[in-house]
Design a protein around this motif. Sequence first.
Motif, PDB file in Angstrom:
ATOM      1  N   GLY A 170      -7.503  -5.274   7.381  1.00 49.07           N
ATOM      2  CA  GLY A 170      -6.812  -5.143   6.103  1.00 49.07           C
ATOM      3  C   GLY A 170      -5.666  -6.129   5.964  1.00 49.07           C
ATOM      4  O   GLY A 170      -5.460  -6.708   4.882  1.00 49.07           O
ATOM      5  N   LEU A 193      -8.913  -5.476  -1.076  1.00 52.21           N
ATOM      6  CA  LEU A 193      -8.669  -4.652   0.111  1.00 52.21           C
ATOM      7  C   LEU A 193      -9.745  -3.589   0.298  1.00 52.21           C
ATOM      8  O   LEU A 193     -10.084  -3.237   1.431  1.00 52.21           O
ATOM      9  N   TYR A 194     -10.295  -3.078  -0.781  1.00 48.67           N
ATOM     10  CA  TYR A 194     -11.220  -1.948  -0.699  1.00 48.67           C
ATOM     11  C   TYR A 194     -12.632  -2.358  -1.129  1.00 48.67           C
ATOM     12  O   TYR A 194     -12.817  -3.071  -2.101  1.00 48.67           O
ATOM     13  N   PHE A 231     -15.119  -4.347   3.527  1.00 54.89           N
ATOM     14  CA  PHE A 231     -14.869  -4.444   4.963  1.00 54.89           C
ATOM     15  C   PHE A 231     -16.160  -4.840   5.688  1.00 54.89           C
ATOM     16  O   PHE A 231     -17.265  -4.543   5.229  1.00 54.89           O
ATOM     17  N   ASP A 262     -11.648   0.817   5.360  1.00 53.14           N
ATOM     18  CA  ASP A 262     -10.800   0.726   4.170  1.00 53.14           C
ATOM     19  C   ASP A 262     -10.553   2.105   3.567  1.00 53.14           C
ATOM     20  O   ASP A 262     -10.545   2.277   2.348  1.00 53.14           O
ATOM     21  N   TYR A 320      -2.195  -1.093   5.913  1.00 53.39           N
ATOM     22  CA  TYR A 320      -2.600  -2.481   6.110  1.00 53.39           C
ATOM     23  C   TYR A 320      -1.406  -3.435   5.990  1.00 53.39           C
ATOM     24  O   TYR A 320      -1.327  -4.437   6.707  1.00 53.39           O
ATOM     25  N   ARG A 370     -13.508   4.867  -1.807  1.00 57.14           N
ATOM     26  CA  ARG A 370     -13.408   4.422  -0.422  1.00 57.14           C
ATOM     27  C   ARG A 370     -12.384   5.212   0.370  1.00 57.14           C
ATOM     28  O   ARG A 370     -12.409   5.180   1.598  1.00 57.14           O
ATOM     29  N   THR A 371     -11.489   5.894  -0.289  1.00 58.04           N
ATOM     30  CA  THR A 371     -10.408   6.597   0.408  1.00 58.04           C
ATOM     31  C   THR A 371     -10.567   8.110   0.282  1.00 58.04           C
ATOM     32  O   THR A 371     -11.199   8.749   1.109  1.00 58.04           O
TER      33      THR A 371
END
Length: 525
Positions: A239, A249-250, A253, A261, A268, A421-422
């Motif tokens: 990250g 960032l998302y 990966f 991510d 990050y 993603r989170t």
Amino acid sequence: MLLALLLAAPAHAQTPTPPPRMDKPPPFHRLTGDQVQRIADALPKIIAERKKFPGSYSGVFTKGPTRWQVSYYSRGKPLKEIAQVIVDDPTGVVVEQWTGYKVAWTMARGYPGAFGRKVNSPWVWLPLCALFLAPFVRLRRPLSVRNLDLLVLLGFSVSLAYFNDAQIWLSVPLVYPLLLYLLARMLWAGIRGGRSLGLHLNVPAGWLAVALVFLLGFRIGLNVTDSNVIDVGYAGVIGADRLMNGDTLYGQFPKDNQHGDTYGPVNYEAYVPFEQVLPWSGRWDDLPAAHGAAIFFDLLCCALLFLIGRRVRGPDLGIALAYAWAAFPFTLFVLDTNSNDSLVPVFVLAAILTATSPAARGAFGALAGMTKFAPLALAPVLAMHRPRRLTPFLIAFVAVVLLTSAPIILRGEDLSTVYDRTIHFQSSRGSPFSVWGYPGGFGASAQHVWQAFAALLAVVLALVPRRRDTAGLAALCAAILIALQLGVTHWFYLYIVWFFPLVMLVLLAPAPVRSRQPEAVPVRT
């Protein structure tokens, strides 16, 4: 959902090479694919598992220079691997065979040293347990509550031992009585105060200071010479590299850490200085940046505990708290996995240290929440610690959230992708490492009830009458974090350090003095 702790993704097995020809040995191999297939098909465990999935089929792969992998898949969608066999090429011996959740979750297989390497050795772990107990245990009152508290903190070691032995059916349930006990203790200490022995040492504080220096040196030396970087620490380095390269960032990966991510942007961003000094090579190697970050976060926790203790009761308490961090084996476990989990207590402890400043408390509370999102649940308690000065807290909190999110916003990243993603990934993932995700455990309905309770608790504790001192604030923060962890599908031993320093502060700080009405004194005329 804030109750979903955004934590580590499962470790991934090494990706096998494409399937070879089945009738001839590949270069530098002795066995053919057909021979390996027959070896795996004859295993009673595999025969029994395939009966549960009619029509299942297999694939044979070379796995490195000396081993083979046979994977069995069920029919239908989505594709599911139901069994896996590893065969040694030189001898033809089956070295591994896995079914059930251990197929997907390689971290449940008990591979020696997979997490922290030598820190799991009894020759390292047990002496640390003894060093942790020695200064604080009450020798003259072996049945005291203080001793029980310390033993409960070390009791997670029993569960970890079963985890390292791949006995997940024992390691998982052993965690919950300990977490529930600590939750009750922190609620009582934060609301009622209770009776606290305060700082009671069996040795002079100066001895602990000397021991602290040696322990820190040992921890750093072990990290440098014999530790590994798990996917959690690897994610921070990736990250940081993406942030500095201007990449999104998302959602992008690499495949060897495709769910890395899953954390907040601060995670990050915190790795950026280390990745710039020790650049990422582009692959999962020794990752010196992750080592540097883990050591720095660890030392920060130690320093913050000293500063908090010195403010609460003087340098003796500061030394005792810093020593407790350095001697507690689970903090070394986090350090030697080079995880990012020490970053959460860094910001939470900073918020406790600056509790008298609403703006600083709000800023550090936001940093903790934007690291792994779950600490956002601490915001109500932190905000109401000084309710008459709520505005500076809210301004600082919102400002830090916006500032740390700027790289995402300015680059135009899709917020739905960030959410998927989170928070969505963590709240919807499966995991055998909790009573909610383990086969045969409690159902989703019970889990949702507990999660609702944890969310309600975070709000109620901000409003009920409670201790207003530093230890009281630490106790309620610890209770909220523990309640949240009790409700997640994926729980792991790395998360103990989120609440451990707060619990130690509560155990060693003096109890609040209850005010009393002065007695009437007769006046002579």
